[in-house]
Design an enzyme around this catalytic site. Structure first.
Site, PDB file in Angstrom:
ATOM      1  CB  VAL A   1      -0.843  -0.127   1.301  1.00 36.37           C
ATOM      2  CG1 VAL A   1      -1.932   1.197   1.586  1.00 36.37           C
ATOM      3  CG2 VAL A   1      -2.125  -1.211   1.297  1.00 36.37           C
TER       4      VAL A   1
ATOM      5  CB  VAL B   1       0.054   1.755  -3.814  1.00 34.20           C
ATOM      6  CG1 VAL B   1      -0.977   2.605  -4.682  1.00 34.20           C
ATOM      7  CG2 VAL B   1       0.124   0.205  -3.857  1.00 34.20           C
ATOM      8  CG  HIS B   2       1.133   7.151  -0.088  1.00 36.34           C
ATOM      9  ND1 HIS B   2       0.226   7.739  -0.478  1.00 36.34           N
ATOM     10  CD2 HIS B   2       2.311   8.103   1.337  1.00 36.34           C
ATOM     11  CE1 HIS B   2       0.557   8.950   0.554  1.00 36.34           C
ATOM     12  NE2 HIS B   2       1.542   9.052   1.020  1.00 36.34           N
ATOM     13  CB  VAL B   3       5.735   6.692  -2.590  1.00 32.55           C
ATOM     14  CG1 VAL B   3       6.631   7.341  -3.240  1.00 32.55           C
ATOM     15  CG2 VAL B   3       5.573   6.699  -1.048  1.00 32.55           C
TER      16      VAL B   3
ATOM     17  CB  ALA C   1       2.879  11.216  -3.764  1.00 36.92           C
TER      18      ALA C   1
END
Ligand code: HEM
Length: 234
Positions: A180, A183-185, A188
């Site tokens: 997760v 995916v977040h990085v 961004a």
């Protein structure tokens, strides 16, 4: 509140080429975010070092095997409280809305950067909300299962069978949270101009108009409040 790099009221000249910038995060929120980010990275490295003999070499980063074992749970405690701070700041702005279903149903347009075919988005889109709630759940599972296997302090509260289950749950939650986080990085970095939100606390007006138009409209109309996340929340 919308800000510009110049102070109009103080008489600064406004140049047509100056970009409009919009506040997105306060300094407090950013410090809170980066403490969380650093602790998750350290936690992942120290956890992976204990997870598999091939990754044992990572223990050099923490002063050896025993030191890694001792420090890993404490970093987990820091992550838990730090994330709790983020949770308190952002949970309202991550509440699910009808437009989030539409956004998800049109994921092809999201990936194809055809934002004109998407509904107007508030402070966060459905993808960000899924990441937020997944992180919240996984960090809760990690701290509970982690405490159950923290033998230094809690060994007498669980038997061997319970510990085995807790280790399995802890490892699965850890691997999922790392995915997760990736995916977040990735998101961004992929959405240009997003990183500045968490480094400088600001985004350009163009970024806000393109990706979070409803949030921008609420800011400009002054309708925003902490609850909808339409201000740079705490
Ligand atoms: C180290 C790498 C990381 C980078 C580069 C990064 C980057 C960012 C950026 C740019 C934003 C602003 C997004 C926006 O306003 O649209 C953001 C928001 C956020 N980040 Fe991170 N982040 C990192 C790690 C983490 C970790 C480890 C966590 C939690 C475990 C986390 C939790 C959050 C939360 C909760 C938000 C607010 C968004 C929301 O509530 O949906 N971040 N991050």
């Amino acid at each position: 509140m919308t800000t510009t790099p110049y102070d109009v009221e103080a008489g600064d000249a406004v140049h047509p080429g100056d970009p409009v910038v919009v506040d997105r995060y306060t300094a407090g929120a950013r410090v809170n975010h980066w403490i969380t980010a650093i602790s998750l990275v350290l936690l992942a490295l120290s956890g992976l070092a204990l997870f598999h003999p091939r990754l044992f070499f990572l223990t050099v980063l923490f002063g050896g095997g025993q030191a890694t074992r001792a420090i890993h749970p404490w970093i987990g405690v820091v992550l838990f409280f730090s994330f709790f701070g983020l949770f308190i700041r952002f949970w309202r702005a991550n509440l699910w809305e009808h437009t989030d279903n539409v956004w998800l149903a049109r994921l092809n347009d999201v990936l194809g950067a055809r934002e004109e075919r998407l509904p107007e988005i508030g402070k966060y889109n459905a993808g960000q909300k899924v990441v937020f709630w997944s992180m919240s759940l996984l960090i809760l599972v990690l701290i509970v299962s982690g405490v159950l296997i923290w033998d230094q302090y809690f060994s007498e509260y669980t038997d061997l069978e319970q510990k085995r289950i807790a280790v399995l749950v802890h490892s699965l939650a850890a691997i999922t949270v790392i995915c997760v986080w990736i995916v977040h990085v990735y998101a961004a970095i992929w959405v240009r101009g997003t990183i500045g939100a968490m480094t400088r606390g600001r985004v350009t007006g163009g970024w806000a108009w393109r990706h979070h138009r409803r949030w921008l409209r609420e800011l400009v109309s002054g309708k925003g409040d902490r609850n909808t996340g339409a201000t740079p929340t705490a």
